[in-house]
Design a protein around this motif. Structure first.
Motif, short mmCIF file in Angstrom:
data_model
loop_
_atom_site.label_atom_id
_atom_site.label_comp_id
_atom_site.label_asym_id
_atom_site.label_seq_id
_atom_site.Cartn_x
_atom_site.Cartn_y
_atom_site.Cartn_z
N THR A 65 13.23 -1.70 -25.01
CA THR A 65 13.44 -3.12 -24.72
C THR A 65 12.19 -3.95 -24.99
OG1 THR A 65 12.94 -2.65 -22.39
CG2 THR A 65 15.26 -2.71 -23.04
N SER A 66 11.01 -3.35 -24.82
CA SER A 66 9.76 -4.07 -25.09
C SER A 66 9.58 -4.30 -26.59
CB SER A 66 8.56 -3.30 -24.53
OG SER A 66 8.64 -3.21 -23.13
N VAL A 67 9.98 -3.32 -27.40
CA VAL A 67 9.93 -3.49 -28.86
C VAL A 67 10.83 -4.64 -29.28
CG1 VAL A 67 10.39 -2.40 -31.07
CG2 VAL A 67 9.37 -1.06 -29.23
N LEU A 68 12.03 -4.71 -28.70
CA LEU A 68 12.96 -5.79 -29.04
C LEU A 68 12.42 -7.14 -28.59
CD1 LEU A 68 16.34 -4.06 -28.10
CD2 LEU A 68 15.40 -4.47 -30.39
N ARG A 69 11.70 -7.16 -27.48
CA ARG A 69 11.14 -8.43 -26.98
C ARG A 69 10.07 -8.95 -27.94
NH1 ARG A 69 8.63 -9.65 -20.94
NH2 ARG A 69 8.06 -11.83 -21.36
N VAL A 70 9.25 -8.05 -28.47
CA VAL A 70 8.23 -8.44 -29.45
C VAL A 70 8.90 -9.11 -30.65
CG1 VAL A 70 6.54 -7.57 -31.11
CG2 VAL A 70 6.51 -6.74 -28.76
N LEU A 71 9.99 -8.50 -31.11
CA LEU A 71 10.68 -9.07 -32.27
C LEU A 71 11.26 -10.44 -31.95
CD1 LEU A 71 11.57 -8.45 -35.17
CD2 LEU A 71 13.68 -7.50 -34.24
N ARG A 72 11.83 -10.62 -30.77
CA ARG A 72 12.40 -11.92 -30.39
C ARG A 72 11.32 -12.99 -30.30
NH1 ARG A 72 15.21 -8.85 -26.51
NH2 ARG A 72 13.80 -9.66 -24.90
N GLU A 73 10.18 -12.64 -29.71
CA GLU A 73 9.16 -13.66 -29.44
C GLU A 73 8.32 -13.99 -30.69
OE1 GLU A 73 6.83 -12.72 -26.05
OE2 GLU A 73 8.52 -12.83 -24.65
N LYS A 74 8.11 -13.03 -31.57
CA LYS A 74 7.29 -13.29 -32.75
C LYS A 74 8.11 -13.69 -33.97
CE LYS A 74 3.47 -11.18 -33.45
NZ LYS A 74 2.41 -10.22 -33.78
N GLY A 75 9.37 -13.26 -34.03
CA GLY A 75 10.21 -13.59 -35.16
C GLY A 75 10.05 -12.61 -36.31
N LEU A 76 11.05 -12.57 -37.18
CA LEU A 76 11.05 -11.62 -38.29
C LEU A 76 9.89 -11.80 -39.24
CD1 LEU A 76 14.87 -11.67 -39.19
CD2 LEU A 76 13.63 -9.88 -37.97
N ASP A 77 9.43 -13.04 -39.42
CA ASP A 77 8.39 -13.31 -40.42
C ASP A 77 6.99 -12.99 -39.93
OD1 ASP A 77 10.39 -14.24 -42.09
OD2 ASP A 77 10.21 -16.31 -41.37
N HIS A 78 6.84 -12.59 -38.67
CA HIS A 78 5.50 -12.39 -38.11
C HIS A 78 5.28 -10.98 -37.58
CE1 HIS A 78 4.77 -16.71 -38.43
NE2 HIS A 78 5.99 -16.89 -37.91
N VAL A 79 6.08 -10.05 -38.05
CA VAL A 79 5.89 -8.65 -37.64
C VAL A 79 5.86 -7.75 -38.86
CG1 VAL A 79 6.99 -8.95 -35.37
CG2 VAL A 79 8.38 -8.30 -37.34
N GLU A 80 5.24 -6.60 -38.72
CA GLU A 80 5.15 -5.65 -39.81
C GLU A 80 6.47 -4.93 -40.01
OE1 GLU A 80 2.07 -3.03 -38.63
OE2 GLU A 80 0.44 -4.46 -39.03
N ASP A 81 6.60 -4.30 -41.19
CA ASP A 81 7.82 -3.54 -41.47
C ASP A 81 8.00 -2.43 -40.45
OD1 ASP A 81 8.24 -5.15 -43.64
OD2 ASP A 81 7.55 -3.70 -45.13
N ARG A 82 6.91 -1.81 -40.01
CA ARG A 82 7.01 -0.72 -39.05
C ARG A 82 7.63 -1.21 -37.74
NH1 ARG A 82 4.09 1.54 -34.86
NH2 ARG A 82 4.21 3.83 -34.72
N THR A 83 7.28 -2.43 -37.33
CA THR A 83 7.85 -3.00 -36.11
C THR A 83 9.33 -3.27 -36.29
OG1 THR A 83 5.72 -4.04 -35.60
CG2 THR A 83 7.65 -4.85 -34.42
N LEU A 84 9.73 -3.72 -37.48
CA LEU A 84 11.14 -3.96 -37.75
C LEU A 84 11.94 -2.66 -37.68
CD1 LEU A 84 10.94 -6.49 -40.74
CD2 LEU A 84 11.66 -6.97 -38.39
N ILE A 85 11.36 -1.60 -38.21
CA ILE A 85 12.03 -0.30 -38.15
C ILE A 85 12.16 0.17 -36.71
CG2 ILE A 85 11.83 2.15 -38.78
CD1 ILE A 85 10.38 1.20 -41.34
N LEU A 86 11.06 0.02 -35.94
CA LEU A 86 11.10 0.40 -34.53
C LEU A 86 12.14 -0.43 -33.76
CD1 LEU A 86 7.33 0.85 -33.61
CD2 LEU A 86 9.06 2.64 -33.79
N ALA A 87 12.23 -1.72 -34.09
CA ALA A 87 13.19 -2.59 -33.42
C ALA A 87 14.62 -2.17 -33.73
CB ALA A 87 12.96 -4.04 -33.81
N ASP A 88 14.87 -1.78 -34.98
CA ASP A 88 16.20 -1.32 -35.35
C ASP A 88 16.59 -0.07 -34.56
OD1 ASP A 88 18.59 -1.31 -37.15
OD2 ASP A 88 17.68 0.58 -37.83
#
Length: 279
Positions: free
Chosen positions: A159-182
């Protein structure tokens, strides 16, 4: 004279290796005897899932234990060997473990036709809580706790990984974070659905879904202790009180000692009318 000393040294060396094996064997037999006593008293099959920090006999290296595939294979085997009408008592003391192993055990317990009771003397966190949710009855010590079942992705709460994605947005995170969020999103959905399915067998489906969201969606930290009062507030049917044999059994699972003990007390029960005199 030298041959006698050599023989003594050899005997001493053999004894140093044999004594821990003998002690472990004696401890194992004491556990089995107590389990049999409890089975006769409760007319049930008693299974233990107790994870202590154990020590390798020779090197004394501490090893942390958790629910793994070997645990699930053994417990599934025991359940298969138990007659359908025989109740199962599962004594739980665990920090949790692998989702796959835990869900296999939980679903097998729920499918068992006889009554399943989980007994928690100290704590059953994470995956241990999922096993407790699958039981028909949960008996706990008054000070025992369960915990949230929110999944973890690597070293991070999903849930913390998903929160990072919500608060920073898709354009401000690394690909690794997007994979972790998925992965995190899938993990949360999967565990929430499993908990909902398990709880729907014992409570209203709407209430089951609400409790499942509370336990899986990161309302608390992963190691947050949920007390009897809080669990009852969630609508979970937990009861206070354990058979005496459960406490005796926990005494047969000692932690490895390192130096001076941090807790010291006179190992005898005191009666209400006892008076300690200081003069």
């Amino acid at each position: 004279m030298s041959s006698v000393l050599s023989l003594l040294w050899i005997l001493l060396l053999v004894a140093s290796f044999a004594w821990p094996v003998f002690q472990q064997r004696r401890l194992h037999m004491a556990r089995i005897d107590l389990l049999r006593q409890m089975e006769r008293a409760r007319k049930s099959r008693v299974i233990t899932l107790i994870h202590r920090q154990e020590a390798v006999n020779i090197l004394g290296i501490p090893i942390a234990r958790f629910i793994d595939i070997e645990d699930s294979e053994q417990i599934l085997r025991v359940i298969r060997l138990t007659p359908p009408g025989t109740p199962i008592d599962l004594i739980l003391h665990t920090p949790g473990g692998l989702v796959l192993a835990t869900e296999q055990i939980a679903l097998a317990l729920q499918r068992h036709p006889g009554e399943v009771t989980v007994l928690v003397p100290h704590y059953a966190m994470s995956g241990g809580t999922l096993l407790a949710l699958a039981a028909d009855r949960v008996l706990m010590d008054e000070n025992a706790v369960l915990g949230p079942v929110d999944p973890q992705v690597g070293q991070y709460p999903a849930t913390s990984v998903l929160r990072v994605l919500r608060e920073k947005g898709l354009d401000h995170v690394e690909d690794r974070t997007l994979i972790l969020a998925d992965i995190a999103e899938k993990a949360v959905n999967q565990v929430r659905d499993t908990v909902t399915t398990i709880l729907s067998k014992k409570m209203d489906p709407g209430d089951a879904a609400q409790v499942a969201r509370g336990l899986t969606e990161g309302n608390w930290t992963h190691d947050y202790p949920l007390t009897l009062r809080q669990l009852r507030g969630l609508g979970l049917p937990v009861e206070a009180g354990l058979p005496r044999e459960v406490y005796l059994l926990m005494e047969l699972y000692p932690q490895p000692r390192r130096g001076k003990p941090s807790v010291l007390y006179a190992p005898v029960p005191y009666r209400d009318d006892d008076r300690l005199r200081w003069n």
